[in-house]
Write a protein that holds these residues in place. Structure first.
Motif, PDB file in Angstrom:
ATOM      1  N   PRO A  95       0.803  -0.460  -9.202  1.00 55.54           N
ATOM      2  CA  PRO A  95       1.473  -0.271  -7.914  1.00 55.54           C
ATOM      3  C   PRO A  95       2.980  -0.434  -7.991  1.00 55.54           C
ATOM      4  O   PRO A  95       3.664  -0.401  -7.004  1.00 55.54           O
ATOM      5  CB  PRO A  95       0.883  -1.383  -7.037  1.00 55.54           C
ATOM      6  CG  PRO A  95       0.598  -2.470  -8.018  1.00 55.54           C
ATOM      7  CD  PRO A  95       0.225  -1.810  -9.309  1.00 55.54           C
TER       8      PRO A  95
ATOM      9  N   GLU B 254      -2.240   3.492 -12.293  1.00 58.80           N
ATOM     10  CA  GLU B 254      -2.759   2.687 -11.203  1.00 58.80           C
ATOM     11  C   GLU B 254      -1.856   1.536 -10.818  1.00 58.80           C
ATOM     12  O   GLU B 254      -2.073   0.854  -9.842  1.00 58.80           O
ATOM     13  CB  GLU B 254      -4.142   2.127 -11.597  1.00 58.80           C
ATOM     14  CG  GLU B 254      -5.259   3.150 -11.422  1.00 58.80           C
ATOM     15  CD  GLU B 254      -5.306   3.725 -10.026  1.00 58.80           C
ATOM     16  OE1 GLU B 254      -5.206   4.957  -9.896  1.00 58.80           O
ATOM     17  OE2 GLU B 254      -5.391   2.947  -9.053  1.00 58.80           O
TER      18      GLU B 254
ATOM     19  N   VAL C  37       9.614  10.175  -4.591  1.00 59.47           N
ATOM     20  CA  VAL C  37       8.189  10.414  -4.792  1.00 59.47           C
ATOM     21  C   VAL C  37       7.791   9.774  -6.105  1.00 59.47           C
ATOM     22  O   VAL C  37       8.628   9.564  -6.977  1.00 59.47           O
ATOM     23  CB  VAL C  37       7.910  11.931  -4.849  1.00 59.47           C
ATOM     24  CG1 VAL C  37       6.422  12.209  -4.800  1.00 59.47           C
ATOM     25  CG2 VAL C  37       8.622  12.613  -3.694  1.00 59.47           C
ATOM     26  N   ARG C  38       6.543   9.481  -6.234  1.00 62.27           N
ATOM     27  CA  ARG C  38       6.064   8.905  -7.498  1.00 62.27           C
ATOM     28  C   ARG C  38       6.201   9.929  -8.617  1.00 62.27           C
ATOM     29  O   ARG C  38       5.942  11.101  -8.439  1.00 62.27           O
ATOM     30  CB  ARG C  38       4.579   8.532  -7.363  1.00 62.27           C
ATOM     31  CG  ARG C  38       4.360   7.336  -6.488  1.00 62.27           C
ATOM     32  CD  ARG C  38       4.355   6.085  -7.328  1.00 62.27           C
ATOM     33  NE  ARG C  38       4.594   4.916  -6.513  1.00 62.27           N
ATOM     34  CZ  ARG C  38       5.226   3.837  -6.954  1.00 62.27           C
ATOM     35  NH1 ARG C  38       5.699   3.813  -8.169  1.00 62.27           N
ATOM     36  NH2 ARG C  38       5.381   2.805  -6.184  1.00 62.27           N
TER      37      ARG C  38
ATOM     38  N   TYR D 254       1.625   9.168 -12.861  1.00 66.14           N
ATOM     39  CA  TYR D 254       1.539   7.881 -12.137  1.00 66.14           C
ATOM     40  C   TYR D 254       0.243   7.192 -12.486  1.00 66.14           C
ATOM     41  O   TYR D 254      -0.827   7.776 -12.413  1.00 66.14           O
ATOM     42  CB  TYR D 254       1.604   8.174 -10.647  1.00 66.14           C
ATOM     43  CG  TYR D 254       1.175   7.034  -9.763  1.00 66.14           C
ATOM     44  CD1 TYR D 254       1.994   5.934  -9.602  1.00 66.14           C
ATOM     45  CD2 TYR D 254      -0.028   7.087  -9.066  1.00 66.14           C
ATOM     46  CE1 TYR D 254       1.622   4.899  -8.775  1.00 66.14           C
ATOM     47  CE2 TYR D 254      -0.405   6.053  -8.231  1.00 66.14           C
ATOM     48  CZ  TYR D 254       0.424   4.972  -8.101  1.00 66.14           C
ATOM     49  OH  TYR D 254       0.049   3.961  -7.290  1.00 66.14           O
TER      50      TYR D 254
ATOM     51  N   VAL E 117       0.835  -1.204   0.000  1.00 72.97           N
ATOM     52  CA  VAL E 117       0.000   0.000   0.000  1.00 72.97           C
ATOM     53  C   VAL E 117       0.868   1.251   0.000  1.00 72.97           C
ATOM     54  O   VAL E 117       0.649   2.187  -0.764  1.00 72.97           O
ATOM     55  CB  VAL E 117      -0.937   0.002   1.233  1.00 72.97           C
ATOM     56  CG1 VAL E 117      -1.541   1.362   1.456  1.00 72.97           C
ATOM     57  CG2 VAL E 117      -2.026  -1.042   1.054  1.00 72.97           C
ATOM     58  N   ILE E 118       1.882   1.256   0.830  1.00 71.60           N
ATOM     59  CA  ILE E 118       2.724   2.445   0.924  1.00 71.60           C
ATOM     60  C   ILE E 118       3.448   2.698  -0.376  1.00 71.60           C
ATOM     61  O   ILE E 118       3.608   3.841  -0.824  1.00 71.60           O
ATOM     62  CB  ILE E 118       3.693   2.302   2.108  1.00 71.60           C
ATOM     63  CG1 ILE E 118       2.893   2.403   3.400  1.00 71.60           C
ATOM     64  CG2 ILE E 118       4.785   3.356   2.062  1.00 71.60           C
ATOM     65  CD1 ILE E 118       3.646   2.051   4.637  1.00 71.60           C
ATOM     66  N   SER E 119       3.857   1.630  -1.015  1.00 65.45           N
ATOM     67  CA  SER E 119       4.621   1.816  -2.247  1.00 65.45           C
ATOM     68  C   SER E 119       3.754   2.297  -3.398  1.00 65.45           C
ATOM     69  O   SER E 119       4.257   2.643  -4.455  1.00 65.45           O
ATOM     70  CB  SER E 119       5.332   0.513  -2.622  1.00 65.45           C
ATOM     71  OG  SER E 119       4.382  -0.447  -2.974  1.00 65.45           O
ATOM     72  N   ARG E 120       2.451   2.336  -3.195  1.00 65.42           N
ATOM     73  CA  ARG E 120       1.596   2.922  -4.223  1.00 65.42           C
ATOM     74  C   ARG E 120       1.742   4.437  -4.255  1.00 65.42           C
ATOM     75  O   ARG E 120       1.422   5.091  -5.245  1.00 65.42           O
ATOM     76  CB  ARG E 120       0.131   2.580  -3.964  1.00 65.42           C
ATOM     77  CG  ARG E 120      -0.217   1.134  -4.250  1.00 65.42           C
ATOM     78  CD  ARG E 120      -1.618   0.811  -3.825  1.00 65.42           C
ATOM     79  NE  ARG E 120      -2.579   1.690  -4.485  1.00 65.42           N
ATOM     80  CZ  ARG E 120      -3.845   1.829  -4.096  1.00 65.42           C
ATOM     81  NH1 ARG E 120      -4.292   1.153  -3.074  1.00 65.42           N
ATOM     82  NH2 ARG E 120      -4.665   2.633  -4.740  1.00 65.42           N
ATOM     83  N   TYR E 121       2.162   4.977  -3.159  1.00 61.34           N
ATOM     84  CA  TYR E 121       2.193   6.431  -3.053  1.00 61.34           C
ATOM     85  C   TYR E 121       3.598   7.001  -3.095  1.00 61.34           C
ATOM     86  O   TYR E 121       3.809   8.112  -3.559  1.00 61.34           O
ATOM     87  CB  TYR E 121       1.494   6.866  -1.758  1.00 61.34           C
ATOM     88  CG  TYR E 121       0.046   6.482  -1.737  1.00 61.34           C
ATOM     89  CD1 TYR E 121      -0.364   5.257  -1.226  1.00 61.34           C
ATOM     90  CD2 TYR E 121      -0.912   7.335  -2.290  1.00 61.34           C
ATOM     91  CE1 TYR E 121      -1.691   4.890  -1.247  1.00 61.34           C
ATOM     92  CE2 TYR E 121      -2.241   6.976  -2.308  1.00 61.34           C
ATOM     93  CZ  TYR E 121      -2.633   5.759  -1.793  1.00 61.34           C
ATOM     94  OH  TYR E 121      -3.938   5.396  -1.822  1.00 61.34           O
ATOM     95  N   VAL E 122       4.516   6.258  -2.522  1.00 60.79           N
ATOM     96  CA  VAL E 122       5.909   6.707  -2.537  1.00 60.79           C
ATOM     97  C   VAL E 122       6.778   5.512  -2.864  1.00 60.79           C
ATOM     98  O   VAL E 122       6.383   4.363  -2.678  1.00 60.79           O
ATOM     99  CB  VAL E 122       6.333   7.285  -1.169  1.00 60.79           C
ATOM    100  CG1 VAL E 122       5.670   8.624  -0.908  1.00 60.79           C
ATOM    101  CG2 VAL E 122       6.011   6.301  -0.046  1.00 60.79           C
ATOM    102  N   GLU E 123       7.960   5.828  -3.342  1.00 62.30           N
ATOM    103  CA  GLU E 123       8.912   4.749  -3.565  1.00 62.30           C
ATOM    104  C   GLU E 123       9.573   4.402  -2.246  1.00 62.30           C
ATOM    105  O   GLU E 123       9.918   5.274  -1.466  1.00 62.30           O
ATOM    106  CB  GLU E 123       9.992   5.206  -4.552  1.00 62.30           C
ATOM    107  CG  GLU E 123       9.491   5.286  -5.976  1.00 62.30           C
ATOM    108  CD  GLU E 123      10.596   5.805  -6.876  1.00 62.30           C
ATOM    109  OE1 GLU E 123      10.262   6.509  -7.850  1.00 62.30           O
ATOM    110  OE2 GLU E 123      11.782   5.532  -6.600  1.00 62.30           O
TER     111      GLU E 123
END
Lengths: 281, 200, 263
Positions: free
Chosen positions: B92, B90, B83-84, B88, B49-55
């Motif tokens: 992940p 969908e 940061v993504r 970006y 989940v976290i890696s969906r928003y930040v690397e």
């Protein structure tokens, strides 16, 4: 009440003779009950027997970690007793042996939560499915001990050559049913220390306990390593301790083998133990 | 005598480190009163989940617990590496941009729980069965993957630092393929994106 | 001012609670503190045996609680140490014979005329443990650097934490040779996992078996390495900041070059 314990429909065990339920106990903690349960069970399974190991140390379970199965436990003893899971859900098959299973204890419950009658019934069910049911007993002589003994027909007493351990083992033997003939494993013997007179000998120990000797196992640092890895020494062809456990398993299975022994000459210097413990009837 | 045997017949890594890692996982499970495999899923999902928003740098992610007065708190320390990118989508997948120097993508000794259908490379410090601190275990392919992609996604190596660049390249290639497969599958189903099914 | 009431506990059996209670207690007594050791392992008593006072037991803690004797009648003064006494457990009773409140009352009473009351706790986390803890205001958690022991210690630490009881850890039976070869977890590993403050590091020593057999606390012999270590623990309990020694003795720890902290 027995639904959770029913055998699966396709069980081929329908007409097998009842397996033997053996409790491994000691009174004193830390003498090697869990290690012994894991290793003897592993060795019996290696001989082709169907074996289930039951961890009765509710709240302080360790049989899973000694076997290296801690990450596979999904349900435990209390889940089965309280019908929150079936036996098949809870039984964890060993990583290495096809015929070895573990029924883990609950970790965040108390020993007092176990109903003795239900425990007995569970052991009976397990006997119908397995050749051997080995029950790892917790330290002490309270509820945990009583529940571990319930349903068993035979006991193995594990004792180290230390005064406290012998005293506690003596107490435990006195609490077992009168018609049982428990057998003794003397664990963690250090022959060199016995020779120097700094440790009790096997004769010193069994002079008090007076039990048939199943085996004598030397203290081996590799036991610590084996537990670190979750790989019982009974699997290790090079280990003396492993060999001792394999021999013990053979004896349990009825083979006419001598009890494994690293016994040195008895020193008999501990006269005070006789007066301390008196004679047990 | 024991040392002799250890050196010549048992080249396995020292067991102390193994013990510590196993213990940490077991205690986390004990503290949360969750079965160990559920704990593993929880950690995987958290990182996904976290890696969906930040690397993130999954190799350095640590999930532990802390006893407090009335409860147990689960603490996650997850280094964020970037940061993504804009645009970006969908997917992940953490975008395989070249890592900022001097940091390079590297694996620690734990096997990589790479789930290529999600395009997420997650290195876990400890892992569910068969063996949490083995150097060699192949990852179980995610059942959501098509077989072709599954065979691509399994990684058996722990790559030494000297080959990190080529390894990173291979991983990027695998991820691109996996991503493509995932998109095809998603289009076919026209359902929710595959990253939503991040359950074990 | 009332003495400190410290429970010595572990979860796992056989890691050295009784040995620790005896030797830390004796070390404190040697330093002049008034010390009472209490055996709460009703049914499986061993403090008397390890201390070597088993032949002098007349009354036990259950008889005190049941009012069949006075507390001072049950206390056994150790003749080797000026200010050390012991209250034995009952052997043929069960732990349920005593409630937590009753146990606490006895221990509080003992603390009125002692500087330290050390409570030897039984293995486990059941009633016996709860009773022993009920009487305490702080805890020493004893563990060894082994997986099962640490796991059980962790459980105990959790329970003590929930009671907000201050606690410190003694890591017992450390084998520096195995730590060095990586086959045993280090003291740092243990404290890291338990998130607890360290009180002492006690190396594995075969002398312990011998002294236990003879009922002679190891601190009686000041030439013994462990006597020094237990003394340091006693000093730390007394509030001194005593550094952990770095033992580099060749021949004992072998080829050790790095700093292996003990004490």
């Amino acid at each position: 009440m027995m639904e959770a314990f029913e055998q699966p429909a396709e069980s081929p065990q329908a007409v097998r003779p009842l397996g033997r339920a053996i409790v491994i106990t000691s009174g004193k903690g830390g003498v090697g009950k869990t290690t012994t349960t894991a290793n003897v069970g592993t060795a019996l399974a290696a001989r082709g027997a169907k074996v289930v190991l039951v961890d009765a140390d509710v709240g302080l379970r360790n049989l899973d970690i000694v076997l290296g199965l801690e990450s596979r436990v999904k349900y435990h003893l209390l889940d089965v007793l309280e019908e929150k899971a079936t036996l098949d859900d809870a039984l964890v098959r060993d990583k290495r042996s096809e015929s070895l299973y573990l029924l883990a204890a609950a970790q965040t419950r108390e020993k007092e939560d176990v109903d003795t009658g239900l425990m007995k019934a569970l052991i009976e069910t397990l006997r119908a499915r397995f050749d051997y049911v080995l029950i790892d007993c917790p330290a002490g002589i309270e509820m945990g001990f009583k529940n571990a003994v319930a349903g068993a027909q035979h006991a193995i007493i594990v004792c180290t050559p230390e005064v406290s351990a012998v005293r506690d083992a003596d107490r435990v033997v006195g609490l077992l049913p009168n018609d049982w003939r428990p057998e003794l494993i003397v664990n963690r013997l250090r022959p060199l220390l016995v020779k120097k007179g700094k440790m009790l000998s096997v004769d010193d120990v069994n002079g008090i306990l007076r039990l048939p000797l199943l085996g004598v196992i030397a203290d081996e640092p590799n036991v610590i390593v084996a537990t670190n890895r979750g790989e019982p020494l009974a699997l290790d062809a090079l280990s003396e301790t492993g060999a001792a456990y394999r021999a013990i398993a053979a004896k349990i299975a009825g083979e006419d083998v001598p009890a494994p022994d690293v016994r040195p000459a008895s020193t008999g210097i501990f006269n005070k133990l006789g007066s301390l413990f008196g004679k047990r009837g | 005598m024991i040392d002799f045997f250890n050196k010549f017949f048992r080249p396995a890594p020292p067991s102390g480190a193994t013990a510590k890692e196993r213990l940490r996982l077991v205690l986390l499970s004990d503290h949360l009163s969750l079965a160990p495999d559920v704990v593993e899923s929880l950690k995987r999902d958290l990182l996904a989940v976290i890696s969906r928003y930040v690397e993130i740098d999954p190799a350095q992610a640590d999930v532990t617990f802390e006893r407090r007065d009335h409860d147990v708190a689960m603490l996650a320390s997850i280094p964020i590496t970037g940061v993504r990118r804009p645009g970006y989508d969908e997917s992940p997948e953490p975008t395989p941009t070249p890592p900022p120097a001097p940091r390079s993508v590297r694996y620690d000794a734990s096997p990589v729980a790479e789930s290529a259908s999600r395009g997420v490379a997650i290195a876990e410090k400890t892992q569910a069965p068969p063996d949490p601190v083995s150097l060699e275990l192949p990852m179980t392919p995610d059942p959501l993957l098509s077989p072709a992609v599954a065979s691509e996604s399994t990684s058996t190596e722990v790559e030494p630092k000297s080959t990190a660049t080529s390894a990173a390249h291979r991983r990027r290639r695998r991820r691109r393929k996996a991503n493509a497969a995932a998109k095809r599958s998603a289009q076919a189903q026209s359902g929710p994106p595959l990253n939503a099914s991040a359950q074990a | 001012m009332s003495g400190r009431r410290i429970v010595v506990t572990s979860g796992k059996g056989g890691v050295g609670k009784t040995t620790t209670t005896v030797n830390v207690g004796a070390a404190l007594a040697k330093r002049g503190y008034r010390v009472v050791l209490v055996d709460t392992d009703i049914g499986l008593r061993n403090l008397d045996l390890v201390l070597g006072l088993e032949k002098r037991i007349v009354f036990d803690i259950v008889e005190v609680i049941e009012g069949r004797c006075q507390l001072r009648q049950a206390l056994i003064k150790d003749k080797r140490f000026e200010s050390l006494s012991m209250l034995p457990a009952a052997q043929t009773r069960e732990k349920e014979a005593v409630t937590e409140e009753q146990m606490k009352a006895v221990i509080v009473e003992l603390a009125e005329t002692a500087d330290f009351v050390l409570i030897d706790c039984p293995a486990g986390i059941e009633h016996g443990f709860r009773s022993a803890v009920a009487g305490a205001s702080e805890a020493i958690v004893v563990t060894t650097p082994e997986v099962s022991a640490i796991r059980d210690a962790d459980r105990v630490v959790g329970k003590l934490h929930a009671l907000r009881m201050p606690m410190r850890v003694i890591v017992n039976r450390v084998r520096p040779d195995m730590v060095k070869s990586g086959e045993m977890m280090s003291v740092d590993d243990v404290c890291d996992i338990l998130s607890a403050e360290l009180l002492g590091i006690v190396p594995d020593d075969e002398e312990v078996i011998d002294t236990t057999n003879r009922g002679e606390p190891i601190v009686l012999d000041e030439t013994k390495r462990l006597a020094t270590i237990y003394d340091k623990i006693a000093r730390r309990l007394g509030g001194e900041l005593v550094p952990f020694s770095n033992l580099d003795e060749p021949g004992f720890f072998g080829r050790l070059k790095t700093l292996w902290k003990v004490g």
